[in-house]
Design a protein around this motif. Structure first.
Motif, PDB file in Angstrom:
ATOM      1  N   ASP A  46     -10.335  -0.053   7.834  1.00  9.62           N
ATOM      2  CA  ASP A  46     -11.196  -1.108   7.301  1.00  9.62           C
ATOM      3  C   ASP A  46     -11.868  -0.664   6.004  1.00  9.62           C
ATOM      4  OD1 ASP A  46     -10.568  -2.702   9.408  1.00  9.62           O
ATOM      5  OD2 ASP A  46     -12.405  -2.309  10.543  1.00  9.62           O
ATOM      6  N   ARG A  47     -11.938  -1.599   5.047  1.00  9.88           N
ATOM      7  CA  ARG A  47     -12.608  -1.438   3.757  1.00  9.88           C
ATOM      8  C   ARG A  47     -11.824  -0.571   2.780  1.00  9.88           C
ATOM      9  NH1 ARG A  47     -19.033  -0.891   4.047  1.00  9.88           N
ATOM     10  NH2 ARG A  47     -18.692  -1.640   1.926  1.00  9.88           N
ATOM     11  N   PHE A  48     -10.659  -0.097   3.196  1.00  7.84           N
ATOM     12  CA  PHE A  48      -9.775   0.581   2.261  1.00  7.84           C
ATOM     13  C   PHE A  48      -8.754  -0.417   1.725  1.00  7.84           C
ATOM     14  CE2 PHE A  48     -11.433   4.244   4.500  1.00  7.84           C
ATOM     15  CZ  PHE A  48     -11.504   5.225   3.505  1.00  7.84           C
ATOM     16  N   SER A  49      -8.319  -0.196   0.510  1.00 12.43           N
ATOM     17  CA  SER A  49      -7.325  -1.071  -0.101  1.00 12.43           C
ATOM     18  C   SER A  49      -6.407  -0.222  -0.971  1.00 12.43           C
ATOM     19  CB  SER A  49      -7.999  -2.156  -0.943  1.00 12.43           C
ATOM     20  OG  SER A  49      -8.815  -1.565  -1.949  1.00 12.43           O
ATOM     21  N   ALA A  50      -5.309  -0.823  -1.440  1.00 10.98           N
ATOM     22  CA  ALA A  50      -4.331  -0.044  -2.200  1.00 10.98           C
ATOM     23  C   ALA A  50      -3.634  -0.913  -3.232  1.00 10.98           C
ATOM     24  CB  ALA A  50      -3.307   0.580  -1.254  1.00 10.98           C
ATOM     25  N   LEU A  51      -3.084  -0.242  -4.225  1.00  7.55           N
ATOM     26  CA  LEU A  51      -2.256  -0.911  -5.226  1.00  7.55           C
ATOM     27  C   LEU A  51      -1.133   0.028  -5.628  1.00  7.55           C
ATOM     28  CD1 LEU A  51      -3.743  -0.630  -8.761  1.00  7.55           C
ATOM     29  CD2 LEU A  51      -5.008   0.261  -6.813  1.00  7.55           C
ATOM     30  N   LYS A  52      -0.103  -0.540  -6.211  1.00 11.21           N
ATOM     31  CA  LYS A  52       0.991   0.247  -6.754  1.00 11.21           C
ATOM     32  C   LYS A  52       0.699   0.526  -8.222  1.00 11.21           C
ATOM     33  CE  LYS A  52       4.602  -1.396  -3.597  1.00 11.21           C
ATOM     34  NZ  LYS A  52       5.922  -2.068  -3.491  1.00 11.21           N
ATOM     35  N   VAL A  53       0.537   1.801  -8.536  1.00 17.35           N
ATOM     36  CA  VAL A  53       0.311   2.211  -9.917  1.00 17.35           C
ATOM     37  C   VAL A  53       1.595   2.087 -10.721  1.00 17.35           C
ATOM     38  CG1 VAL A  53      -0.340   4.155 -11.398  1.00 17.35           C
ATOM     39  CG2 VAL A  53      -1.543   3.770  -9.231  1.00 17.35           C
ATOM     40  N   ALA A  54       2.706   2.442 -10.086  1.00 15.45           N
ATOM     41  CA  ALA A  54       4.014   2.384 -10.745  1.00 15.45           C
ATOM     42  C   ALA A  54       5.082   2.279  -9.682  1.00 15.45           C
ATOM     43  CB  ALA A  54       4.235   3.616 -11.616  1.00 15.45           C
ATOM     44  N   ASP A  55       6.272   1.870 -10.098  1.00 15.83           N
ATOM     45  CA  ASP A  55       7.378   1.674  -9.174  1.00 15.83           C
ATOM     46  C   ASP A  55       8.668   2.128  -9.848  1.00 15.83           C
ATOM     47  OD1 ASP A  55       8.215   0.999  -6.665  1.00 15.83           O
ATOM     48  OD2 ASP A  55       7.869  -1.152  -6.866  1.00 15.83           O
ATOM     49  N   ASN A  56       9.602   2.581  -9.049  1.00 10.33           N
ATOM     50  CA  ASN A  56      10.932   2.949  -9.546  1.00 10.33           C
ATOM     51  C   ASN A  56      10.895   3.996 -10.663  1.00 10.33           C
ATOM     52  OD1 ASN A  56      12.603   1.033  -7.953  1.00 10.33           O
ATOM     53  ND2 ASN A  56      11.469  -0.522  -9.116  1.00 10.33           N
ATOM     54  N   LEU A  85       6.883  13.162 -15.707  1.00  7.55           N
ATOM     55  CA  LEU A  85       6.438  11.912 -16.316  1.00  7.55           C
ATOM     56  C   LEU A  85       4.925  11.916 -16.470  1.00  7.55           C
ATOM     57  CD1 LEU A  85       8.526   9.281 -14.294  1.00  7.55           C
ATOM     58  CD2 LEU A  85       9.142  10.418 -16.440  1.00  7.55           C
ATOM     59  N   LEU A  86       4.432  11.244 -17.499  1.00  3.88           N
ATOM     60  CA  LEU A  86       3.007  10.968 -17.654  1.00  3.88           C
ATOM     61  C   LEU A  86       2.842   9.456 -17.662  1.00  3.88           C
ATOM     62  CD1 LEU A  86       0.085  11.816 -18.135  1.00  3.88           C
ATOM     63  CD2 LEU A  86       0.566  11.842 -20.589  1.00  3.88           C
ATOM     64  N   LEU A  87       2.126   8.942 -16.668  1.00  7.09           N
ATOM     65  CA  LEU A  87       1.893   7.507 -16.521  1.00  7.09           C
ATOM     66  C   LEU A  87       0.485   7.179 -16.989  1.00  7.09           C
ATOM     67  CD1 LEU A  87       3.368   7.048 -12.913  1.00  7.09           C
ATOM     68  CD2 LEU A  87       4.582   6.952 -15.108  1.00  7.09           C
ATOM     69  N   ARG A  95      -2.826  -0.119 -13.183  1.00  8.05           N
ATOM     70  CA  ARG A  95      -1.371  -0.053 -13.140  1.00  8.05           C
ATOM     71  C   ARG A  95      -0.838   0.566 -14.423  1.00  8.05           C
ATOM     72  NH1 ARG A  95      -3.852  -3.778 -10.596  1.00  8.05           N
ATOM     73  NH2 ARG A  95      -3.164  -4.499  -8.535  1.00  8.05           N
ATOM     74  N   ALA A  96       0.085   1.465 -14.291  1.00  3.45           N
ATOM     75  CA  ALA A  96       0.618   2.163 -15.454  1.00  3.45           C
ATOM     76  C   ALA A  96       1.401   1.197 -16.327  1.00  3.45           C
ATOM     77  CB  ALA A  96       1.518   3.310 -15.006  1.00  3.45           C
ATOM     78  N   ASP A  97       1.088   1.173 -17.629  1.00  5.35           N
ATOM     79  CA  ASP A  97       1.821   0.326 -18.561  1.00  5.35           C
ATOM     80  C   ASP A  97       2.447   1.137 -19.693  1.00  5.35           C
ATOM     81  OD1 ASP A  97      -0.464   0.778 -20.236  1.00  5.35           O
ATOM     82  OD2 ASP A  97      -1.429  -0.933 -19.274  1.00  5.35           O
ATOM     83  N   GLU A  98       2.239   2.464 -19.662  1.00  6.43           N
ATOM     84  CA  GLU A  98       2.909   3.347 -20.607  1.00  6.43           C
ATOM     85  C   GLU A  98       3.463   4.544 -19.852  1.00  6.43           C
ATOM     86  OE1 GLU A  98       0.560   4.626 -23.884  1.00  6.43           O
ATOM     87  OE2 GLU A  98       0.592   2.670 -24.883  1.00  6.43           O
ATOM     88  N   ASP A 416       5.952   8.625  -3.652  1.00  7.69           N
ATOM     89  CA  ASP A 416       7.066   8.316  -2.747  1.00  7.69           C
ATOM     90  C   ASP A 416       8.363   8.709  -3.443  1.00  7.69           C
ATOM     91  OD1 ASP A 416       9.219   6.722  -1.490  1.00  7.69           O
ATOM     92  OD2 ASP A 416       8.685   5.202  -2.971  1.00  7.69           O
ATOM     93  N   ASP A 417       9.157   9.569  -2.816  1.00 11.35           N
ATOM     94  CA  ASP A 417      10.362  10.035  -3.491  1.00 11.35           C
ATOM     95  C   ASP A 417      11.627   9.302  -3.056  1.00 11.35           C
ATOM     96  OD1 ASP A 417      10.819  11.116  -0.994  1.00 11.35           O
ATOM     97  OD2 ASP A 417      11.151  13.165  -1.694  1.00 11.35           O
ATOM     98  N   ALA A 418      11.461   8.208  -2.303  1.00 12.54           N
ATOM     99  CA  ALA A 418      12.619   7.388  -1.941  1.00 12.54           C
ATOM    100  C   ALA A 418      12.812   6.246  -2.930  1.00 12.54           C
ATOM    101  CB  ALA A 418      12.459   6.835  -0.526  1.00 12.54           C
ATOM    102  N   HIS A 419      11.710   5.560  -3.250  1.00 11.92           N
ATOM    103  CA  HIS A 419      11.776   4.393  -4.135  1.00 11.92           C
ATOM    104  C   HIS A 419      11.066   4.642  -5.461  1.00 11.92           C
ATOM    105  CE1 HIS A 419      12.719   0.105  -4.502  1.00 11.92           C
ATOM    106  NE2 HIS A 419      11.551  -0.072  -5.086  1.00 11.92           N
ATOM    107  N   GLY A 420      10.425   5.807  -5.574  1.00 12.59           N
ATOM    108  CA  GLY A 420       9.741   6.127  -6.822  1.00 12.59           C
ATOM    109  C   GLY A 420       8.473   5.350  -7.052  1.00 12.59           C
ATOM    110  N   THR A 421       7.696   5.121  -5.985  1.00 14.76           N
ATOM    111  CA  THR A 421       6.446   4.370  -6.096  1.00 14.76           C
ATOM    112  C   THR A 421       5.252   5.332  -6.100  1.00 14.76           C
ATOM    113  OG1 THR A 421       7.436   2.513  -4.905  1.00 14.76           O
ATOM    114  CG2 THR A 421       5.032   2.572  -5.021  1.00 14.76           C
ATOM    115  N   ILE A 422       4.270   5.019  -6.925  1.00  9.50           N
ATOM    116  CA  ILE A 422       3.009   5.745  -6.937  1.00  9.50           C
ATOM    117  C   ILE A 422       1.912   4.789  -6.451  1.00  9.50           C
ATOM    118  CG2 ILE A 422       1.384   7.120  -8.272  1.00  9.50           C
ATOM    119  CD1 ILE A 422       4.222   8.276  -8.196  1.00  9.50           C
TER     120      ILE A 422
END
Length: 428
Positions: A46-56, A85-87, A95-98, A416-422
């Protein structure tokens, strides 16, 4: 009139500088960051949340987060010739845009320490000088910290961590399952003494500021460790902690001594608190978290009940078998509630060795500590990386947690080293 104009210009410049500094601080501290509507499909307390910083991004192994909230990612295999990599997040939305890259080698380890970024291939540890923004100054000219480390494919990741006294601790995994005469062969006896332990199956310590070091320049800090991918320095206890991958195939190699169910649960994936000279017992024993005993390995005459009476320390904490712990992080931030302070997060990658039972792992757990020591309890903190409840084969999992890092605001990053998600996990 002229003085008023000059004052106005100076005031304007000061406001611009202040806004720039505020934007920089907001990015680092998570202000303006909104989690994904579905919390990146993770199950969290509870009260924790998440987002994907980067994918693939590629096969993302360990990660490190700068003081400005940028993310260094070590790739297991290079992408377009780049293994690091530097995100960067330029607009402050989290979310990483560079994305930029350097380092023409794959591997697992990466760590920010003072003025340097350290990174490892499967045989070498490098370091890169940083500027005041923790950006690498000469990405094509890394310094070699230590080279010539054994790489025989099996258990070859050179994961590492650093202490506060100028030392780096490097995993040299054993290139074997249980040091049998014929590796992973049914009924084959173990070699006694195990020759692998001379140059592998332990943690080696080197000088963090030393260059062009070899085995002879370091010390074997601890031995009897089959393979360690997750390790961290506990600053409250001032001690090295590691997560060992337990041995495989008890039933496959000795079916008369171990059922498939027992083999799925045993041996423990054990957390060890290490001091110089410690021995954790591999390959001669394994830890049985059900019996709470050190058990003599079947390759050395064990029957699943006979206790091991040789030199080996007890684990600090024992988890179920075949979860594949790939990262360990002591949480020192202030974002999460007090119970998480100085406790340990462990990323379980998920294994293959529970078949024909269902596979397990694919989550991040939390183990509370008190006065620098684990309490003995643990709980699943972040789940559903796999994207399914029942994982038959690890290749079925959509995501597999591998690396952990703490952001400057106290948020938790997971690779994540399967789909490349941060991922980035927040608390409100």
């Amino acid at each position: 009139m002229k003085q008023t104009y000059i004052f106005t210009v100076i005031l304007g410049l000061m406001l611009v500088m202040t806004n720039c500094m505020d934007a920089k601080n907001n990015k680092a501290n998570g202000a303006g960051v909104k989690p994904d509507a579905d919390n990146a499909e993770l199950k969290l307390p509870d009260r924790f949340s998440a987002l994907k910083v980067a994918d693939n991004v590629g096969r993302a192994r360990h990660i490190a987060v700068t003081q400005n909230g940028e993310v260094y990612v070590k790739l297991n295999r290079t992408v377009d010739g780049k293994g690091i990599l530097l995100l960067a997040d330029t607009d402050g939305d989290g979310r990483a845009d560079e994305q930029s890259g350097f380092g023409d080698y794959g591997g697992t380890g990466i760590h920010l320490n003072d003025d340097y970024l350290y990174a490892s291939s499967n045989s070498t540890v490098y370091r890169y000088k940083l500027d005041d923004k923790q950006h690498v100054l000469n990405p094509d000219q890394p310094e070699v910290v230590v080279s010539g480390l054994i790489d025989r494919r099996q258990h070859n990741s050179k994961s590492f961590t650093l202490d506060d006294d100028g030392y780096i601790y490097v995993n040299i995994g054993a290139y074997s399952n249980a040091c049998q005469e014929r590796d992973r062969t049914k009924g084959s006896p173990g070699i006694d003494p195990c020759p692998i332990l001379e140059q592998a199956g332990g943690i080696w310590r080197f000088k963090a500021d030393g260059l062009d070091q070899s085995y002879e320049d370091g010390i074997r800090f601890a031995t009897g460790l089959r393979n360690v991918v997750g390790l961290d320095w506990n600053r409250q206890d001032n001690q090295l902690y590691v997560m060992m991958h337990g041995r495989d195939q008890l039933h496959d190699l000795f079916p008369d001594l171990c059922t498939t169910q027992e083999s799925a649960d045993l041996p423990s994936e054990a957390m060890y608190a290490l001091k110089e000279g410690d021995n954790c017992g591999w390959p001669y024993m394994y830890y049985d978290q059900i019996q709470h005993k050190k058990i003599l390995a079947p390759e050395y005459g064990g029957d699943g009940k006979k206790e091991y009476d040789g030199p080996a320390i007890d684990p600090a904490l024992a988890f179920p078998g075949h979860l594949a712990p790939n990262a360990l992080l002591f949480y020192t931030g202030n974002m999460f509630p007090e119970k998480y302070k100085n406790g340990a997060f462990v990323a379980f990658h998920g294994s293959w060795n529970r078949a024909p039972e269902l596979q397990e792992g694919f989550y991040v757990v939390f183990a509370p500590f008190k006065d620098g020591k684990p309490t003995g309890e643990w709980e699943i903190f972040a789940d559903n990386f796999a994207g399914m409840e029942n994982v038959v084969s690890p290749g079925d999992a959509v995501h597999r947690p591998c690396g952990l890092a703490q952001g400057p605001d106290g948020s938790l990053y997971v690779s994540d080293d399967a789909h490349g998600t941060i991922y980035r996990i927040l608390y409100k």
